[in-house]
Design a protein around this motif. Structure first.
Motif, PDB file in Angstrom:
ATOM      1  N   TYR A   1       0.905  -0.978  -0.012  1.00  0.00           N
ATOM      2  CA  TYR A   1       0.046  -0.152   0.031  1.00  0.00           C
ATOM      3  C   TYR A   1       0.905   1.135   0.043  1.00  0.00           C
ATOM      4  CZ  TYR A   1      -3.432   3.339   1.213  1.00  0.00           C
ATOM      5  OH  TYR A   1      -4.465   4.552   1.221  1.00  0.00           O
ATOM      6  N   LEU A   2       1.015   2.021  -1.107  1.00  0.00           N
ATOM      7  CA  LEU A   2       1.658   3.282  -1.195  1.00  0.00           C
ATOM      8  C   LEU A   2       3.283   2.960  -0.817  1.00  0.00           C
ATOM      9  CD1 LEU A   2      -1.138   5.781  -0.524  1.00  0.00           C
ATOM     10  CD2 LEU A   2      -0.447   4.870  -2.629  1.00  0.00           C
TER      11      LEU A   2
ATOM     12  N   ALA B   1       8.995  -3.410   2.422  1.00  0.00           N
ATOM     13  CA  ALA B   1       8.916  -4.431   3.569  1.00  0.00           C
ATOM     14  C   ALA B   1       8.159  -3.917   4.702  1.00  0.00           C
ATOM     15  CB  ALA B   1      10.458  -4.381   4.146  1.00  0.00           C
ATOM     16  N   ALA B   2       7.632  -2.747   4.673  1.00  0.00           N
ATOM     17  CA  ALA B   2       6.867  -2.231   5.946  1.00  0.00           C
ATOM     18  C   ALA B   2       5.568  -2.159   5.369  1.00  0.00           C
ATOM     19  CB  ALA B   2       7.362  -0.851   6.603  1.00  0.00           C
ATOM     20  N   THR B   3       5.059  -2.224   4.172  1.00  0.00           N
ATOM     21  CA  THR B   3       3.814  -1.990   3.734  1.00  0.00           C
ATOM     22  C   THR B   3       3.233  -3.411   3.246  1.00  0.00           C
ATOM     23  OG1 THR B   3       4.380  -1.394   1.458  1.00  0.00           O
ATOM     24  CG2 THR B   3       4.221   0.411   3.307  1.00  0.00           C
ATOM     25  N   ALA B   4       3.755  -4.459   3.447  1.00  0.00           N
ATOM     26  CA  ALA B   4       3.472  -5.790   2.727  1.00  0.00           C
ATOM     27  C   ALA B   4       1.904  -6.017   3.319  1.00  0.00           C
ATOM     28  CB  ALA B   4       4.447  -6.981   3.153  1.00  0.00           C
ATOM     29  N   ALA B   5       1.024  -6.361   2.432  1.00  0.00           N
ATOM     30  CA  ALA B   5      -0.258  -6.881   2.596  1.00  0.00           C
ATOM     31  C   ALA B   5      -0.327  -8.131   3.526  1.00  0.00           C
ATOM     32  CB  ALA B   5      -1.106  -7.038   1.360  1.00  0.00           C
TER      33      ALA B   5
ATOM     34  N   TRP C   1       1.028   1.934   9.753  1.00  0.00           N
ATOM     35  CA  TRP C   1       1.460   2.398   8.580  1.00  0.00           C
ATOM     36  C   TRP C   1       1.638   3.920   8.803  1.00  0.00           C
ATOM     37  CZ3 TRP C   1      -0.514   6.433   4.893  1.00  0.00           C
ATOM     38  CH2 TRP C   1       0.052   6.126   3.867  1.00  0.00           C
ATOM     39  N   CYS C   2       3.029   3.951   8.058  1.00  0.00           N
ATOM     40  CA  CYS C   2       3.763   5.380   8.180  1.00  0.00           C
ATOM     41  C   CYS C   2       3.567   6.184   9.535  1.00  0.00           C
ATOM     42  CB  CYS C   2       3.538   6.148   6.986  1.00  0.00           C
ATOM     43  SG  CYS C   2       3.734   5.706   5.245  1.00  0.00           S
TER      44      CYS C   2
END
Length: 251
Positions: A22-23, A30-34, A54-55
């Motif tokens: 996601y964006l 690595a930090a936004t894996a679904a 997220w962020c």
């Protein structure tokens, strides 16, 4: 006309189409894996209780599990990227241009069911790739907040246009109640034309808009959790969006 279909018949996403993040340019892949699984000819997006924020340095507490059918960003340190997390946000991980399913006009539909609570939401929306800054508008086909689900009247389903930084568009968004239970299977669709768009649920037009983006757009599909809406003592219910299929005829 160009036809698109995804029935999720395999055991994983079609990576030529979907990016399971996601964006990621505002953070990292690595930090936004679904969190997802593909089985029984369905895609299941979900948010377990241990999913990280997220962020967290740039956004109020939010957790997301999402996929997208395109991506684009400028180099690290630039402000060029889709749907900025905040004004002035800078790219933290450059994303090469990827065009999976990026239609321009046509009939697009998703058959899906959802589990939401007052602290979560699910959505499917289309956005420009922002390969040119003004190509950034949004067509939201369905957006359901759990705290807008009424046991008697059904869910409020958000749909319409957001211009963001596209000067040719005007904001035209509403959340009517088509009288549905989002936990059951429904088909959410948009007939997107140069002179407008009609949004429908199960074949019935719910609302129409006049102005629409005139450039290719990627799909964004996601489940969201808002930790600040948690009620002390209430057990966590895993929100999910289960997609049976996507269909599209464009051109």
């Amino acid at each position: 006309m160009t036809a698109f279909s995804d029935d999720f018949a395999g055991t994983d996403l079609d990576r030529d189409v979907w990016l399971p993040h996601y964006l990621p340019h505002w953070s990292s892949r690595a930090a936004t894996a679904a969190c997802y699984e593909v089985r029984d000819s369905c895609l299941r997006l979900y948010l377990p209780d241990e999913m990280p924020l997220w962020c967290p340095d740039d956004h109020p507490p939010l957790r997301v599990s999402g996929i997208q059918s395109g991506v684009f960003s400028g180099p690290v340190g630039s402000t060029v990227g889709q749907q900025p997390v905040r004004p002035g946000a800078v790219v933290r991980e450059e994303q090469p241009l990827h065009r999976g399913w990026t239609p321009r006009y046509g009939r697009l539909e998703m058959r899906a069911r959802a589990t939401v609570t007052p602290r979560s939401m699910v959505a499917w929306w289309l956005v420009g790739l922002e390969d040119s800054p003004e190509r950034c508008g949004e067509l939201c086909v369905m957006e359901v907040f759990g705290d807008a689900v009424d046991p008697a009247e059904g869910a409020a389903v958000g749909m319409g246009v957001h211009p963001f930084r596209d000067p040719r568009l005007v904001d035209d968004f509403a959340a009517p109640r088509p009288g549905i239970d989002v936990a059951q299977w429904h088909t959410y669709a948009v007939d997107w034309r140069p002179d407008g768009a009609a949004f429908s649920v199960d074949g019935e037009v719910v609302r129409e808009v006049a102005g629409t983006p005139d450039y290719p757009m990627q799909s964004m599909v996601a489940v969201f959790d808002f930790p600040e809406k948690a009620v002390p003592g209430e057990p966590y219910v895993v929100p999910e969006l289960v997609v049976d299929r996507f269909r599209g005829e464009s051109g």
